[in-house]
Design a protein around this motif. Sequence first.
Motif, PDB file in Angstrom:
ATOM      1  N   GLN A 273      -1.176  -4.829  -1.723  1.00 42.86           N
ATOM      2  CA  GLN A 273      -1.680  -5.439  -0.492  1.00 42.86           C
ATOM      3  C   GLN A 273      -1.175  -4.689   0.746  1.00 42.86           C
ATOM      4  N   GLU A 274      -1.944  -4.851   1.800  1.00 45.71           N
ATOM      5  CA  GLU A 274      -1.525  -4.285   3.087  1.00 45.71           C
ATOM      6  C   GLU A 274      -0.254  -5.001   3.564  1.00 45.71           C
TER       7      GLU A 274
ATOM      8  N   VAL B 290       0.851  -1.200   0.000  1.00 48.08           N
ATOM      9  CA  VAL B 290       0.000   0.000   0.000  1.00 48.08           C
ATOM     10  C   VAL B 290       0.889   1.254   0.000  1.00 48.08           C
TER      11      VAL B 290
ATOM     12  N   GLN C 199      -3.532   1.627  -3.786  1.00 44.62           N
ATOM     13  CA  GLN C 199      -4.434   1.053  -2.791  1.00 44.62           C
ATOM     14  C   GLN C 199      -4.907  -0.330  -3.259  1.00 44.62           C
ATOM     15  N   PRO C 200      -5.062  -1.284  -2.330  1.00 42.03           N
ATOM     16  CA  PRO C 200      -5.423  -2.661  -2.717  1.00 42.03           C
ATOM     17  C   PRO C 200      -6.718  -2.733  -3.511  1.00 42.03           C
ATOM     18  N   THR C 201      -7.767  -2.087  -3.025  1.00 38.81           N
ATOM     19  CA  THR C 201      -9.083  -2.221  -3.682  1.00 38.81           C
ATOM     20  C   THR C 201      -9.100  -1.519  -5.027  1.00 38.81           C
ATOM     21  N   ASP C 202      -8.538  -0.318  -5.076  1.00 37.45           N
ATOM     22  CA  ASP C 202      -8.638   0.482  -6.297  1.00 37.45           C
ATOM     23  C   ASP C 202      -7.662   0.051  -7.375  1.00 37.45           C
ATOM     24  N   HIS C 203      -6.492  -0.452  -7.008  1.00 36.30           N
ATOM     25  CA  HIS C 203      -5.425  -0.578  -7.998  1.00 36.30           C
ATOM     26  C   HIS C 203      -4.912  -1.992  -8.225  1.00 36.30           C
ATOM     27  N   THR C 204      -5.431  -2.974  -7.507  1.00 36.66           N
ATOM     28  CA  THR C 204      -5.103  -4.370  -7.819  1.00 36.66           C
ATOM     29  C   THR C 204      -5.884  -4.765  -9.066  1.00 36.66           C
ATOM     30  N   GLY C 205      -5.216  -5.391 -10.054  1.00 31.25           N
ATOM     31  CA  GLY C 205      -5.910  -5.810 -11.276  1.00 31.25           C
ATOM     32  C   GLY C 205      -4.927  -6.101 -12.398  1.00 31.25           C
TER      33      GLY C 205
ATOM     34  N   LYS D 277      -7.904  -1.424 -17.268  1.00 34.20           N
ATOM     35  CA  LYS D 277      -7.702  -2.223 -16.056  1.00 34.20           C
ATOM     36  C   LYS D 277      -8.821  -3.259 -16.033  1.00 34.20           C
ATOM     37  N   ASP D 278      -8.412  -4.522 -16.018  1.00 36.82           N
ATOM     38  CA  ASP D 278      -9.387  -5.634 -16.076  1.00 36.82           C
ATOM     39  C   ASP D 278     -10.300  -5.481 -17.286  1.00 36.82           C
TER      40      ASP D 278
END
Length: 636
Positions: A587-588, A513, A562-568, A534-535
Motif C-alpha cells: 500500500q501507499e 510501496v 507496487q500495490p496494484t501489481d503485487h498485492t494478492g 498469485k491468486d
Amino acid sequence: FTIKNAQPTDHTGTYSVRVKEVESDKVPVTVTKKVPKFVKDLKANKTTLTEGEQLILECELDMAPSDVKLQINGETVPEDRVKTEIKDKKIKFTLDNIKLDESGDYTVKINDEVDSKPVSITVNADIPKFVKNLTINKKQFDLGETLNFECTLNKPFDDIVWLKDGQPIEEDAHIQFTKDGPKLKLTIKDAQPTDHTGTYSVRVKEVESDKVPVTVTKKVPKFVKDLKANKTTLTEGEQLILECELDMAPSDVKLQINGETVPEDRVKTEVKDKKIKFTLDNIKLDESGDYTVKINDEVDSKPVSITVNADIPKFVKNLTINKKQFDMGETLTFECTLNKPFDDIVWLKDGQPIEEDAHIQLTKDGPKLKLTIKDAQPTDHTGTYSVRVKEVESDKVPVTVTKKVPKFVKDLKANKTTLTEGEQLILDCELDMVPTKVELQLNGETIPNDRIKPEIKDKKIKFTLDNIKLDESGEYTVKINDEVDSKPVSITVNADIPKFIKNLTINKKQFDVGETLNFECTLNKPFDEIVWLKDGQPIEEDAHIQFTKDGPKLKLTIKDAQPTDHTGTYSVRVKEVESDKVPVVVQEKSITFVKDLKAVKPTLDESETLELFCQLSRPLKSNETIQWYRNEVVIP
C-alpha cells in the motif's frame, strides 16, 4: 463534557464546542463493540499428512471466547471427530487418525462472528510396500505336506486379504493366517491336490504381492531306471531278463506283454526293495512283443520291444548311438554288430527305407554295420532309426536334431520390483550361449534403445533404465534372437510426492510501496516441476519478480513492490502439491500531520499578517496539492 456507557450507534461522531461565535477543533470519536482478535493465527503441526496421522491446530485470541467451532471448507467439524481444548485465550484442536477426505481449508469461528485465516491441509494415502515379497521354499509339494508362504511389509497394516487364483480365501481346518507386525504368513497344513494347488498372493489395501504358483500332487512311484532287457532280440529257447528300478518300494508289480498280464507260472518275479527283476526261461516265438511293468495298478513303464526269432540273424551288439539329442550340423553315427555277416540289409527311418545321398553314408565291415549322417538337419534327419537284416529289425533309436536356441541359466531379475518414479531400474539375466540379438520388452512392446542402456558381456545381459516413470510399470521380458522369451518380471512404479518440510512463509503481511518481498519454503528433496502462483494463477519472472532454487529450498523475491501489481495471495505448486497460501498487501504510505496547524499569533489586529504553520509526515508528491480553508470554505 462526559459521556458514560458509550454506545456505537448513539455516540459515534465528530464533537466540538462553540463559545459565542468561536468553535473549537472538531474531534472525531468512534464507539465499537469489542470483538475477539487473533494474536496468533491458526497454525497446524503439519500441513501435509499421511492418512492415519494426528492433526493438531492451535491459535490464540486477545480475549477468552464464549464459543469456538472448527470448520473444514466452511462446514463445522462434528464434535465427536475433534478434541477441543480452551485454556483462557488459547485454543487447541486435535484430530486423530486423519482421513483422506479430511484434506481442505481449516478455519476457526469465534463467537459466531470472527473467522480465522484458513490453513490448507493435505492428506495423502498410506501406500503399503513389500520390503520382502511373497515367497515359499519350493513350488512342488506332495500330498499331506505343509505349505508356508511369507512376506514382509514396510509397516503393519490391517486391510489384508489372502488370495488363491485371484479369489479371497478364509481360514479353515487346513489354512491359518498369522501376522507379526509387518510380517505376514499363510500356513496350509495337510495340503491336498484339488483344494490347495493354485497361484497364491496377498493384497494389502490396494497393493498386491507377487503371485506364487504351487502344485500339490499325490506321490506316485517313478522309474529311476527304465525297464531294460538283457537282450531285445532273442532266439527262441533263450532266457529273457527284464529289470528296472523305482524311487520307492512298490506294493504290487505285474509284467505285461502287449497290455496283457504274463501268468505268474510263466515268469519268475524278484522284488528287492526298489529293484525289480523278471526272468522268462525258454522264450517262445509267440512271446515277441512290447513288455511293460505295471506298478501298484497305476504306473506303467516305458515299453521294451522284444523280438523272438527263429534261426535268423542276431544282433550281437544292437543298434546304438552315443546320444539322442543333436544340434543342427552335427554328425550322427549309428552302429550295430550281427552274429555273422548278412547281405539283406535295409536301414530305416520312421519305418521307411533310406538311401545314401550327400548327407547319408552306409558302411559294412563284416558283421559290423554303420550309418553315418553328416551335417544333420532338423527336418530331414529327426526321427526313429533302425536296421532290418532279413526279417530281423534292430532296436529303434529315436534321434532329435534341433536348431540350438539359447536357454536362461539365470532368469531375468530386477534390482527392485517396486520403485518410486525417478529411481534407477536394473534388470539382469544370463544365457547358456552368446546371443546375436536382445530386446527388452514392456507388456510385450519393445522398449526403444534411447530409453535403455543395454550391456552384453559374453552370456550375461544387463539393462539399465534411469529416471523410471509412472507409465513404465508392467511386465518386463527379454526376447533373445527373436525366438526365446524370458519369464516376466512384474515392476511397479509409484509416484514421487513432494512434501513441504517448511511451508511457505514471509516475515510480514503488510508492505509499503517499493519494499522487497521475500517468500521462502523448503521441500523434502529437490523437484523440477515448480510453479509460483498469485491468486491461484501462474506468475513469471520480470523486472520485479525473481525465482531462486537451492536444492530443496525455494524462494520468490519481489523487488520495488507496487500495490496494484503485487498485492494478492501467493503460493507455490510442486508437481500436484500446493503450499500454504500467503496473503500480502502492498500500500501507499499515507500522509499524516506530524505537527497540527497552528497560528504564530492566534489574535491579531486588523491589517496585521496572519502566519499559519504545520508539518507533514513526508514530502508532497508531484501529483499531490494543498488546499486551504477558512470556516470550511475554500480560500482561493
